[in-house]
Write a protein that holds these residues in place. Structure first.
Motif, PDB file in Angstrom:
ATOM      1  N   THR A  47      16.270  98.978 -29.482  1.00 23.29           N
ATOM      2  CA  THR A  47      17.133  99.029 -28.308  1.00 23.29           C
ATOM      3  C   THR A  47      17.562 100.462 -28.011  1.00 23.29           C
ATOM      4  N   SER A  48      17.835 101.241 -29.046  1.00 20.61           N
ATOM      5  CA  SER A  48      18.287 102.617 -28.828  1.00 20.61           C
ATOM      6  C   SER A  48      17.208 103.458 -28.164  1.00 20.61           C
ATOM      7  N   GLY A  50      14.909 102.340 -26.158  1.00 20.81           N
ATOM      8  CA  GLY A  50      14.833 101.900 -24.763  1.00 20.81           C
ATOM      9  C   GLY A  50      15.942 102.487 -23.924  1.00 20.81           C
ATOM     10  N   LEU A  51      17.140 102.564 -24.495  1.00 16.32           N
ATOM     11  CA  LEU A  51      18.264 103.152 -23.757  1.00 16.32           C
ATOM     12  C   LEU A  51      18.064 104.640 -23.517  1.00 16.32           C
ATOM     13  N   TYR A  53      15.196 106.103 -23.252  1.00 13.64           N
ATOM     14  CA  TYR A  53      14.165 106.175 -22.223  1.00 13.64           C
ATOM     15  C   TYR A  53      14.755 105.922 -20.839  1.00 13.64           C
ATOM     16  N   ILE A  54      15.590 104.909 -20.701  1.00 10.56           N
ATOM     17  CA  ILE A  54      16.176 104.573 -19.397  1.00 10.56           C
ATOM     18  C   ILE A  54      17.024 105.720 -18.868  1.00 10.56           C
ATOM     19  N   PHE A  55      17.887 106.290 -19.712  1.00  9.09           N
ATOM     20  CA  PHE A  55      18.742 107.377 -19.230  1.00  9.09           C
ATOM     21  C   PHE A  55      17.955 108.661 -18.970  1.00  9.09           C
ATOM     22  N   TRP A  58      16.217 108.045 -15.678  1.00 12.90           N
ATOM     23  CA  TRP A  58      17.230 108.115 -14.626  1.00 12.90           C
ATOM     24  C   TRP A  58      17.557 109.565 -14.278  1.00 12.90           C
TER      25      TRP A  58
END
Length: 90
Positions: A47-48, A50-51, A53-55, A58
């Motif tokens: 999960t970390s 993925g987060l 990557y998302i930020f 963004w």
């Protein structure tokens, strides 16, 4: 009397402005695809990761949109377009 043939290619400035406009139209779709990509990793990735990557995605999208929009605004003001605010007003 026949008219002279129209030029085959567009002027460079007009061509670049159109390609920047195309990029501005594609960026939301590209951003959605990139931001939804971690859903495919749901079973294999942490999960970390993925987060992060998302930020990161963004932040990079924000920078790209800022560059494209500033160049589009600069081209519009420089071209003497009536919508671009020749007198400095929008």
């Amino acid at each position: 009397m026949s008219r002279p043939p129209e030029p085959l290619f567009l002027a460079r400035q007009s061509y670049r402005r159109r390609r920047l406009g195309d990029a501005a139209r594609v960026l939301p779709i590209l951003g959605a695809v990139l931001l939804l990509l971690p859903i495919l990793w749901a079973d294999t990735a942490r999960t970390s990761g993925g987060l992060v990557y998302i930020f990161a995605t963004w932040a990079i999208l924000i920078v790209i949109v800022a560059v494209v929009s500033s160049r589009l605004g600069h081209d519009r003001r420089g071209a003497g377009d009536p919508e671009g605010g020749e007198d400095g007003e929008f």
